[in-house]
Design a protein around this motif. Structure first.
Motif, short mmCIF file in Angstrom:
data_model
loop_
_atom_site.label_atom_id
_atom_site.label_comp_id
_atom_site.label_asym_id
_atom_site.label_seq_id
_atom_site.Cartn_x
_atom_site.Cartn_y
_atom_site.Cartn_z
N TYR A 1 -3.97 -2.91 5.09
CA TYR A 1 -4.10 -4.82 5.69
C TYR A 1 -3.93 -4.96 3.20
CZ TYR A 1 -5.49 -4.78 9.33
OH TYR A 1 -5.55 -3.90 11.05
N SER A 2 -3.79 -4.22 1.90
CA SER A 2 -3.91 -4.06 1.60
C SER A 2 -2.47 -4.41 0.56
CB SER A 2 -4.47 -3.01 0.90
OG SER A 2 -4.09 -3.00 -0.85
N PRO A 3 -2.67 -5.47 0.48
CA PRO A 3 -1.20 -5.96 -0.48
C PRO A 3 -0.44 -4.40 -1.07
CG PRO A 3 -2.39 -7.03 -1.64
CD PRO A 3 -3.02 -6.48 -0.49
N THR A 4 -1.35 -4.26 -1.70
CA THR A 4 -0.87 -2.49 -2.17
C THR A 4 0.22 -1.70 -1.33
OG1 THR A 4 -2.51 -1.71 -2.42
CG2 THR A 4 -2.24 -3.52 -4.15
N PHE A 5 0.21 -1.64 -0.48
CA PHE A 5 -0.44 -0.76 0.23
C PHE A 5 0.87 -0.34 0.63
CE2 PHE A 5 1.51 1.68 5.02
CZ PHE A 5 0.92 2.59 4.99
N ARG A 6 1.77 1.09 0.45
CA ARG A 6 3.24 1.31 0.40
C ARG A 6 3.45 3.06 1.65
NH1 ARG A 6 3.37 -2.68 -1.24
NH2 ARG A 6 4.37 -3.07 -2.98
N ILE A 7 4.06 3.02 1.93
CA ILE A 7 4.34 4.29 2.32
C ILE A 7 5.14 5.49 1.25
CG2 ILE A 7 6.08 5.68 3.71
CD1 ILE A 7 3.88 4.22 5.46
N TRP A 8 4.21 6.49 0.87
CA TRP A 8 5.14 7.27 0.44
C TRP A 8 6.12 8.34 0.24
CZ3 TRP A 8 4.48 13.25 1.76
CH2 TRP A 8 4.47 13.97 0.45
N GLY A 9 6.94 8.31 -0.60
CA GLY A 9 8.34 8.92 -0.26
C GLY A 9 9.08 7.95 0.97
N TYR A 10 8.98 7.35 1.06
CA TYR A 10 9.89 5.37 1.06
C TYR A 10 9.96 4.77 0.69
CZ TYR A 10 12.63 2.28 4.26
OH TYR A 10 13.47 0.89 4.27
N GLU A 11 8.88 3.94 0.42
CA GLU A 11 8.37 2.89 -0.44
C GLU A 11 8.20 3.35 -1.93
OE1 GLU A 11 6.70 -0.71 2.02
OE2 GLU A 11 5.91 1.22 2.67
#
Length: 758
Positions: free
Chosen positions: A141-151
Motif C-alpha cells: 500500500y506504499s505510494p512508493t510500490f513499483r513492479i520491478w522490470g515494468y514500472e
C-alpha cells in the motif's frame, strides 16, 4: 589466471564476483514502441551499480509476463516517459519481472545475502525510507510500490539485473534455472489473493472457484488450495484441460463453453433477459455442486477474467464469501447486481502482486515440492521478442514461460533430488489462439517519434454547438405516444417535464423496449412515461466547455446531454448537445460533403444506417412473439471502413449516411471492430486537428464487436443490446469460418417493429 573481459558473450559466465563494465541487454526505446518483434532489440550498455540496499544478480533465466508486452507497445502507459518525469535519466527500458540467478555484488547495507547465493526474484519493490514502510505496514500500500522490470528499470532481460535485496529468495535446487524463473510473479500473486485478506484467508476444506484453471495464475492457485486442504473447482475452456487441472489438485472442472450467459448483466428492468441470465448462472452454480457432490458454494472465487465473469462470480460466491480479483483479461467494466452483494454480505476485493511474506509463503511451497512451476515452454536468448509476440497475439501456450539469459543450455541448475511426493506437471506447449481475451489495439508509431504534445482542451462552449429546443412529454404521457414522438422527430430520447416545465426525467428508446419486453399490448396500454423514465437526467449548462461535456457523456455512457438553465435552482431544459453535433460542427476539419452539412438536425440524430423514410401511422403496441427473428426486423447492408482509413474519413461516412457508427473490416472483409461517434470524439479530445488527422480507424476502434446472427430471436437480441449498453448490433454471417457483416439491428428497428404490428 583467466583474463577478465569488459564484455562477456551471452551464455559465458564471468568469474564469480567479477562484474564487467558492459553487458548485453534487451531494450525498448520510445522511438520503436510497437509489437514485440519490433520493440525489443539487443544493445550493449553499462552494467548498473547496486545501491546500499540492493544487489546485482547475474541472470540465468527470466520469466515471460504480459506487462512487458505493454511496455514494448508504450500503452496504456509509457513507462520510459513516466520514469523520465520522475527524474530517472535512462531513455530505455529493460524489462523482465521474474528471474533466477546468482548474486554477484551486494550493497553495503545488505546482510542476509552474499556473493554466490542462488536466488529466485520476486517483483515487488518499494522505498525503505517511505514512512508507511518504516511503520511496519504492508508495503503493497506504499505510494512508493513499483513492479520491478515494468514500472522500474533494470529488469531480468539482461546479463545483470539490479534488485532490492528483499526481493531475493532461495532458489529451489531441485528445479532447472528456467523453471526457477517461471513461477514467482503468478505464484506470489495467487498466494496473496488466497491468503492476503484476513477474514477471507484460505482455510482447510474451503471451496474455491478458480477461473482459468489451466493458465499461469490458475495453475498456481489450484496447487495452493490443494496444499491447504481445500477444494479447488477449476473453470476452463476445453474438456481436454480437465486432466491437467485435476493432476494439479483440482477436485473437478467446469467447461465454461457449456454456458452462454457471460458478459455484462442484463438491465434489471429487462425481466425477460434477466430471467434468462438467472437461468444460466444458476445452471453454472449447479455445475459447481455437481463437481463437489454436495450443495456448497465457493467461499472464495479466484477472479481475473473480469468483465465477462464478475456477475457470475458474485452470484455463485457463498454468503459472507469473497471474490478476489487481480486483473481484467476480458475487459475492465464489470457489472454487479448490488442486491446479492449487500444482502448476502459478499466481498469484492482487489489484489495486486504480494509482499515479502506472501512471496516467501509461495516460494516455501515450491521448495517443499508442494507447487510445481508449470512451465510450458522455455525460449533461447534470441527468441525473447518471439516469446512476447506469441503473448501479444494471444497464441502462447498455457502455463508459464521462461527465457534463457545466462544459462548456456536448457535443463541446467538441478542440484538435488526432487522432494518426496512431488508431482511434476507437464503442460501442453501447443500454440493456440485464446478466445475472449482483451488486448488493446497496437498503437503505431513512426520510426522517429515526435515529442509528446500537450493535451489540447476544447474551450469552446456548449451553446456554440448545441441544438436549441427539446422534444418533451409529461409524466402522464402514455408510452405509446412517447414512442410515436421519437419516430416522428427521429430522436432517441425524450425529456420528461413536470407541470412547470422543469426536467424530471428522460425516456429513451431502451426504456421503451425494456418496458415492452415480456408484456402484452393490453398491459402496455396503461403504462405512462413517469413509470418507465430514468430520473437521473445527465445535464450540462450552456456555458460548460465542450471538453467537459464530452467527459460527462463518456463517463455516463450516453450520446447526448440535456442542456439546462438552472439559475432558478431547477433544471429548465433549453436544448440538446449530441455526439453528432460535436462531430458535425465541432471537429474543425476540412469541409464535409454538401449533403452531410445540409442535413437537418432531425436527420443527423437518426439511428445507425437508418433511412429517413416516412413513418407509418401507429396504433397500439403489438405483441412480438418468440418466433420473431432478427432477420425479420434488421436492415440489410452495412457501412464499413478498413482499419487503415483515417478517422476523419470515418466521421464523414457517419455524417453522409446519417449513422452513429461504422463497422471496421479487415482486408478479407471480416468484421474486426466498430468505430462509433464516441470513439471519434474521444480521438479528437485533447488533440489538435492535425494530430487527429494522423490517426487511423484501427487506432481508435473498439475491438470487441457486439454482434448476432440473423436467425437469433429478437428478444435475445434486445437482451444482448441492453446487457452491453449498446443501441445496435452488427448482424454477421459465417462465411467460410469468417464473421462477415451483413446488416444492422438497432433499437429504432425494434420500436418500429413494436408499432407496425396490430
Amino acid at each position: 589466471m583467466t583474463e577478465l573481459k569488459e564484455l562477456y558473450p551471452v551464455g559465458e559466465q564471468p568469474p564469480l564476483g567479477y562484474v564487467p563494465p558492459k553487458m548485453h541487454a534487451w531494450l525498448v526505446r520510445p522511438e520503436r514502441f510497437g509489437e514485440p518483434m519490433k520493440a525489443w532489440q539487443v544493445e550493449v550498455i553499462d552494467t548498473p551499480e547496486p545501491a546500499d540496499d540492493e544487489v546485482l544478480v547475474y541472470v540465468m533465466a527470466a520469466g515471460v509476463n504480459y506487462n512487458n508486452v505493454w511496455a514494448g507497445l508504450g500503452i496504456p502507459v509509457d513507462v520510459i516517459g513516466a520514469r523520465n518525469k520522475a527524474g530517472e535519466p535512462e531513455r530505455f527500458h529493460i524489462g523482465g519481472s521474474d528471474a533466477s540467478g546468482i548474486v554477484y555484488q551486494v550493497g553495503k547495507d545488505v546482510t542476509h545475502l552474499k556473493v554466490g547465493d542462488e536466488v529466485a526474484i520476486h517483483c515487488g519493490t518499494w522505498s525503505r525510507d517511505c514512512p508507511w514502510v518504516k511503520s511496519g505496514e504492508d508495503p503493497m500500500y506504499s505510494p512508493t510500490f513499483r513492479i520491478w522490470g515494468y514500472e522500474t528499470n533494470w529488469g531480468s532481460f539482461a546479463q545483470f539485473t539490479r534488485v532490492q535485496a528483499h526481493q531475493c529468495l532461495p532458489r529451489p535446487q531441485h528445479l532447472t534455472w528456467e523453471q526457477s524463473a517461471a513461477y514467482m510473479l503468478v505464484g506470489a500473486t495467487a498466494y496473496r489473493m488466497l491468503y492476503g485478506w484476513a477474514e477471507h484467508a484460505l482455510r482447510e476444506d474451503d471451496v474455491v472457484l478458480i477461473w482459468g484453471g489451466a493458465g499461469g495464475l490458475g495453475s498456481m492457485a489450484i496447487q495452493i488450495v490443494k496444499a491447504a486442504g481445500g477444494k479447488a473447482v477449476a473453470v476452463v475452456s476445453e474438456d481436454d484441460k480437465f486432466e491437467y487441472c485435476q493432476n494439479l489438485g483440482a477436485v473437478g472442472c467446469i467447461n465454461r463453453k457449456n454456458f452462454d450467459h457471460w458478459g455484462m448483466l442484463p438491465h434489471w428492468k429487462d425481466t425477460v433477459g434477466y430471467n434468462q441470465w438467472l437461468k444460466g448462472v444458476r445452471g453454472f452454480g449447479k455445475a459447481i455442486w455437481d463437481v463437489l457432490g454436495e450443495r456448497r458454494s465457493p467461499r472464495i472465487v479466484f477472479e481475473h477474467p473480469g468483465e465477462t465473469t464478475i456477475p457470475t462470480s458474485i452470484f455463485v460466491c457463498d454468503t459472507g464469501g469473497a471474490v478476489v480479483i487481480c486483473a481484467g483479461t476480458t475487459g475492465y467494466n464489470a457489472t454487479v447486481d448490488l442486491r446479492y452483494l449487500w444482502m448476502r454480505q459478499k466481498r469484492l476485493q482487489g489484489s495486486h502482486f504480494a509482499n515479502d511474506q506472501q512471496a516467501k509463503g509461495f516460494n516455501d511451497l515450491v521448495l517443499a515440492g508442494k507447487a510445481d512451476p508449470c512451465m510450458s515452454r522455455a525460449f533461447t536468448w534470441d527468441e525473447l521478442p518471439y516469446s512476447h509476440q506469441l503473448m501479444y497475439e494471444n497464441k502462447h501456450p498455457f502455463g508459464n514461460m521462461a527465457i534463457l539469459i545466462g544459462a548456456p543450455d536448457f535443463g541446467l541448475g538441478k542440484k538435488i533430488a526432487e522432494p518426496a511426493g512431488l508431482t511434476t506437471i507437464e503442460p501442453t506447449a501447443e500454440i493456440r489462439e485464446r478466445e475472449d481475451f482483451y488486448r488493446a489495439p497496437l498503437h503505431p508509431v513512426d520510426e522517429q517519434k515526435p515529442a509528446e504534445a500537450a493535451a489540447v482542451e476544447d474551450t469552446r462552449l456548449v451553446r456554440e454547438l448545441m441544438h436549441f429546443g427539446v422534444i418533451s412529454c409529461s409524466q402522464g404521457t402514455p408510452v405509446d405516444e412517447v414512442a410515436q414522438r421519437m419516430t416522428d422527430y427521429h430522436v432517441h430520447a425524450i425529456v420528461v417535464t413536470d407541470a412547470d416545465g422543469y426536467a424530471v426525467g428522460v425516456v429513451s428508446q431502451t426504456d421503451i423496449v425494456l418496458a415492452r419486453q415480456g408484456r402484452s399490448a393490453a398491459e402496455m396500454a396503461g403504462i405512462l412515461a413517469g413509470a418507465i423514465m430514468s430520473t437521473n437526467v445527465v445535464t450540462c449548462a450552456p456555458e460548460a466547455t465542450i471538453s467537459d461535456a464530452i467527459t460527462l457523456m463518456t463517463r455516463n455512457r450516453i450520446h447526448r446531454l440535456v442542456v439546462v438553465d438552472a439559475r432558478s435552482g431547477k433544471p429548465w431544459p433549453v436544448g440538446v448537445l449530441s455526439m453528432t453535433d460535436i462531430i458535425t460542427y465541432g471537429m474543425r476539419s476540412a469541409p464535409l460533403s454538401g449533403p452531410a452539412m445540409s442535413m437537418s438536425p432531425a436527420a443527423l440524430a437518426a439511428d445507425i444506417y437508418e433511412p429517413m423514410a416516412p413513418e407509418p401511422n401507429l396504433a397500439e403496441l403489438g405483441i412480438i412473439e418468440d418466433t420473431t427473428l432478427v432477420a425479420d426486423v434488421m436492415h440489410q447492408g452495412v457501412v464499413t471502413s478498413p482499419t487503415g482509413a483515417s478517422v476523419m474519413d470515418a466521421a464523414r461516412q457517419m455524417l453522409e449516411h446519417g449513422i452513429h457508427a461504422v463497422v471496421v473490416v479487415a482486408d478479407d472483409g471480416r468484421a474486426v471492430g466498430v468505430v462509433s461517434q464516441t470513439d471519434v470524439v474521444l480521438a479528437r479530445q485533447g488533440r489538435t486537428v492535425e494530430q487527429a488527422a494522423d490517426l487511423k480507424v484501427g487506432d481508435i476502434m473498439t475491438p470487441s464487436l457486439v454482434s448476432c446472427t440473423s436467425d437469433r430471436k429478437l428478444s435475445e437480441a434486445i437482451t444482448l443490446m441492453t446487457r452491453n449498453r449498446v443501441h445496435r448490433l452488427v448482424v454477421v454471417e459465417d462465411q467460410a469460418g469468417k464473421l462477415m457483416p451483413v446488416g444492422i439491428l438497432s433499437m429504432t428497428d425494434v420500436i418500429r417493429q413494436f408499432f407496425s404490428r396490430n
